[in-house]
Design a protein around this motif. Structure first.
Motif, PDB file in Angstrom:
ATOM      1  N   ILE A 103      11.079 -23.310  80.185  1.00 39.77           N
ATOM      2  CA  ILE A 103      12.367 -23.739  80.714  1.00 39.77           C
ATOM      3  C   ILE A 103      12.555 -23.105  82.077  1.00 39.77           C
ATOM      4  O   ILE A 103      12.566 -21.893  82.215  1.00 39.77           O
ATOM      5  N   GLU A 104      12.679 -23.939  83.074  1.00 39.61           N
ATOM      6  CA  GLU A 104      12.896 -23.441  84.421  1.00 39.61           C
ATOM      7  C   GLU A 104      14.363 -23.609  84.781  1.00 39.61           C
ATOM      8  O   GLU A 104      14.967 -24.631  84.489  1.00 39.61           O
ATOM      9  N   PRO A 105      14.952 -22.588  85.408  1.00 39.89           N
ATOM     10  CA  PRO A 105      16.350 -22.716  85.801  1.00 39.89           C
ATOM     11  C   PRO A 105      16.536 -23.869  86.781  1.00 39.89           C
ATOM     12  O   PRO A 105      15.776 -24.037  87.712  1.00 39.89           O
ATOM     13  N   ILE A 106      17.540 -24.671  86.535  1.00 38.56           N
ATOM     14  CA  ILE A 106      17.830 -25.799  87.413  1.00 38.56           C
ATOM     15  C   ILE A 106      18.694 -25.342  88.571  1.00 38.56           C
ATOM     16  O   ILE A 106      18.568 -25.825  89.676  1.00 38.56           O
ATOM     17  N   SER A 107      19.576 -24.408  88.315  1.00 34.91           N
ATOM     18  CA  SER A 107      20.416 -23.892  89.384  1.00 34.91           C
ATOM     19  C   SER A 107      20.723 -22.434  89.125  1.00 34.91           C
ATOM     20  O   SER A 107      20.491 -21.913  88.053  1.00 34.91           O
ATOM     21  N   ALA A 108      21.238 -21.778  90.126  1.00 32.48           N
ATOM     22  CA  ALA A 108      21.500 -20.347  90.040  1.00 32.48           C
ATOM     23  C   ALA A 108      22.623 -20.019  89.068  1.00 32.48           C
ATOM     24  O   ALA A 108      22.686 -18.929  88.543  1.00 32.48           O
ATOM     25  N   TYR A 109      23.529 -20.953  88.809  1.00 33.75           N
ATOM     26  CA  TYR A 109      24.680 -20.634  87.985  1.00 33.75           C
ATOM     27  C   TYR A 109      24.476 -20.905  86.507  1.00 33.75           C
ATOM     28  O   TYR A 109      25.313 -20.577  85.699  1.00 33.75           O
ATOM     29  N   ARG A 110      23.371 -21.509  86.107  1.00 37.71           N
ATOM     30  CA  ARG A 110      23.138 -21.764  84.685  1.00 37.71           C
ATOM     31  C   ARG A 110      22.801 -20.482  83.968  1.00 37.71           C
ATOM     32  O   ARG A 110      22.048 -19.665  84.453  1.00 37.71           O
ATOM     33  N   ARG A 111      23.380 -20.310  82.797  1.00 39.43           N
ATOM     34  CA  ARG A 111      23.097 -19.155  81.970  1.00 39.43           C
ATOM     35  C   ARG A 111      22.522 -19.647  80.657  1.00 39.43           C
ATOM     36  O   ARG A 111      22.965 -20.658  80.124  1.00 39.43           O
ATOM     37  N   TYR A 112      21.556 -18.932  80.123  1.00 37.21           N
ATOM     38  CA  TYR A 112      20.934 -19.343  78.865  1.00 37.21           C
ATOM     39  C   TYR A 112      21.534 -18.553  77.711  1.00 37.21           C
ATOM     40  O   TYR A 112      21.739 -17.363  77.802  1.00 37.21           O
ATOM     41  N   ILE A 113      21.809 -19.257  76.622  1.00 43.82           N
ATOM     42  CA  ILE A 113      22.394 -18.664  75.430  1.00 43.82           C
ATOM     43  C   ILE A 113      21.326 -18.691  74.340  1.00 43.82           C
ATOM     44  O   ILE A 113      20.843 -19.761  73.984  1.00 43.82           O
ATOM     45  N   ARG A 169      33.943 -26.329  86.394  1.00 41.81           N
ATOM     46  CA  ARG A 169      33.855 -26.522  87.846  1.00 41.81           C
ATOM     47  C   ARG A 169      32.414 -26.782  88.273  1.00 41.81           C
ATOM     48  O   ARG A 169      32.137 -27.693  89.049  1.00 41.81           O
ATOM     49  N   GLU A 170      31.486 -25.993  87.739  1.00 42.15           N
ATOM     50  CA  GLU A 170      30.068 -26.187  88.063  1.00 42.15           C
ATOM     51  C   GLU A 170      29.596 -27.554  87.573  1.00 42.15           C
ATOM     52  O   GLU A 170      28.836 -28.234  88.261  1.00 42.15           O
ATOM     53  N   PHE A 171      30.050 -27.945  86.384  1.00 45.50           N
ATOM     54  CA  PHE A 171      29.698 -29.254  85.848  1.00 45.50           C
ATOM     55  C   PHE A 171      30.177 -30.367  86.790  1.00 45.50           C
ATOM     56  O   PHE A 171      29.426 -31.286  87.108  1.00 45.50           O
ATOM     57  N   ASN A 172      31.417 -30.279  87.229  1.00 42.61           N
ATOM     58  CA  ASN A 172      31.966 -31.298  88.126  1.00 42.61           C
ATOM     59  C   ASN A 172      31.240 -31.347  89.467  1.00 42.61           C
ATOM     60  O   ASN A 172      31.111 -32.408  90.071  1.00 42.61           O
ATOM     61  N   GLN A 173      30.758 -30.207  89.938  1.00 37.32           N
ATOM     62  CA  GLN A 173      30.067 -30.153  91.224  1.00 37.32           C
ATOM     63  C   GLN A 173      28.638 -30.655  91.140  1.00 37.32           C
ATOM     64  O   GLN A 173      28.087 -31.109  92.141  1.00 37.32           O
ATOM     65  N   ASP A 174      28.022 -30.552  89.958  1.00 43.17           N
ATOM     66  CA  ASP A 174      26.609 -30.937  89.840  1.00 43.17           C
ATOM     67  C   ASP A 174      26.329 -31.556  88.469  1.00 43.17           C
ATOM     68  O   ASP A 174      25.691 -30.946  87.615  1.00 43.17           O
ATOM     69  N   SER A 227      24.366 -33.974  87.761  1.00 44.04           N
ATOM     70  CA  SER A 227      22.929 -34.222  87.590  1.00 44.04           C
ATOM     71  C   SER A 227      22.223 -33.015  86.995  1.00 44.04           C
ATOM     72  O   SER A 227      21.345 -33.161  86.143  1.00 44.04           O
ATOM     73  N   ALA A 228      22.603 -31.819  87.423  1.00 47.44           N
ATOM     74  CA  ALA A 228      21.991 -30.602  86.880  1.00 47.44           C
ATOM     75  C   ALA A 228      22.341 -30.462  85.406  1.00 47.44           C
ATOM     76  O   ALA A 228      21.503 -30.065  84.589  1.00 47.44           O
ATOM     77  N   ALA A 229      23.566 -30.805  85.045  1.00 48.97           N
ATOM     78  CA  ALA A 229      23.979 -30.731  83.643  1.00 48.97           C
ATOM     79  C   ALA A 229      23.190 -31.727  82.800  1.00 48.97           C
ATOM     80  O   ALA A 229      22.772 -31.407  81.681  1.00 48.97           O
ATOM     81  N   LYS A 230      22.962 -32.916  83.322  1.00 50.80           N
ATOM     82  CA  LYS A 230      22.186 -33.918  82.581  1.00 50.80           C
ATOM     83  C   LYS A 230      20.738 -33.476  82.416  1.00 50.80           C
ATOM     84  O   LYS A 230      20.157 -33.649  81.345  1.00 50.80           O
TER      85      LYS A 230
END
Length: 99
Positions: A3-13, A27-32, A34-37
C-alpha cells in the motif's frame, strides 16, 4: 499487498482482519475526491467530521460482499429458543414530599 500513500494527509488505521483502512477528514475528502476513490479501491476509507468518525467509503465490490454476507435485522434479532426470565419484584418506597 503493498500500500503506497496516495497523499500526505492519509492516515492508516490497523484492523483485525489485516485490511488497511485509511482515514481522511471531510475537508480533505472534498478537496481530493479522486484520492479517496483510489484509497477505497484498496480498502475502506474512514471520513472524519470534526475529528470524529462520520462515514466510511467502500468500493462497490466490497459493499456487495458485505451485503451478501449480512442478514436482515429481524433475522439477526430472532431467537429460536425461549428464554425464561422472571425479574425480581421492584420495591419502591413512596413518601409525601415535605414542602
Amino acid at each position: 499487498m503493498k500500500i503506497e500513500p496516495i497523499s500526505a494527509y492519509r492516515r492508516y488505521i490497523p484492523t483485525l482482519g489485516g485490511v488497511a483502512m485509511s482515514s481522511m477528514s471531510a475537508r480533505e475528502f472534498n478537496q481530493d475526491v479522486s484520492a479517496a476513490k483510489r484509497a477505497a479501491a484498496e480498502g475502506p476509507v474512514v471520513i472524519t467530521d470534526r475529528g470524529e468518525d462520520a462515514f466510511v467509503l467502500l468500493s462497490i465490490d466490497e459493499y456487495r460482499r458485505l451485503k451478501a454476507d449480512s442478514q436482515d435485522l429481524v433475522s439477526r434479532l430472532s431467537m429460536d429458543d425461549e428464554i425464561e426470565f422472571e425479574p425480581a419484584p421492584l420495591q419502591v418506597d413512596l413518601r409525601v414530599a415535605d414542602l
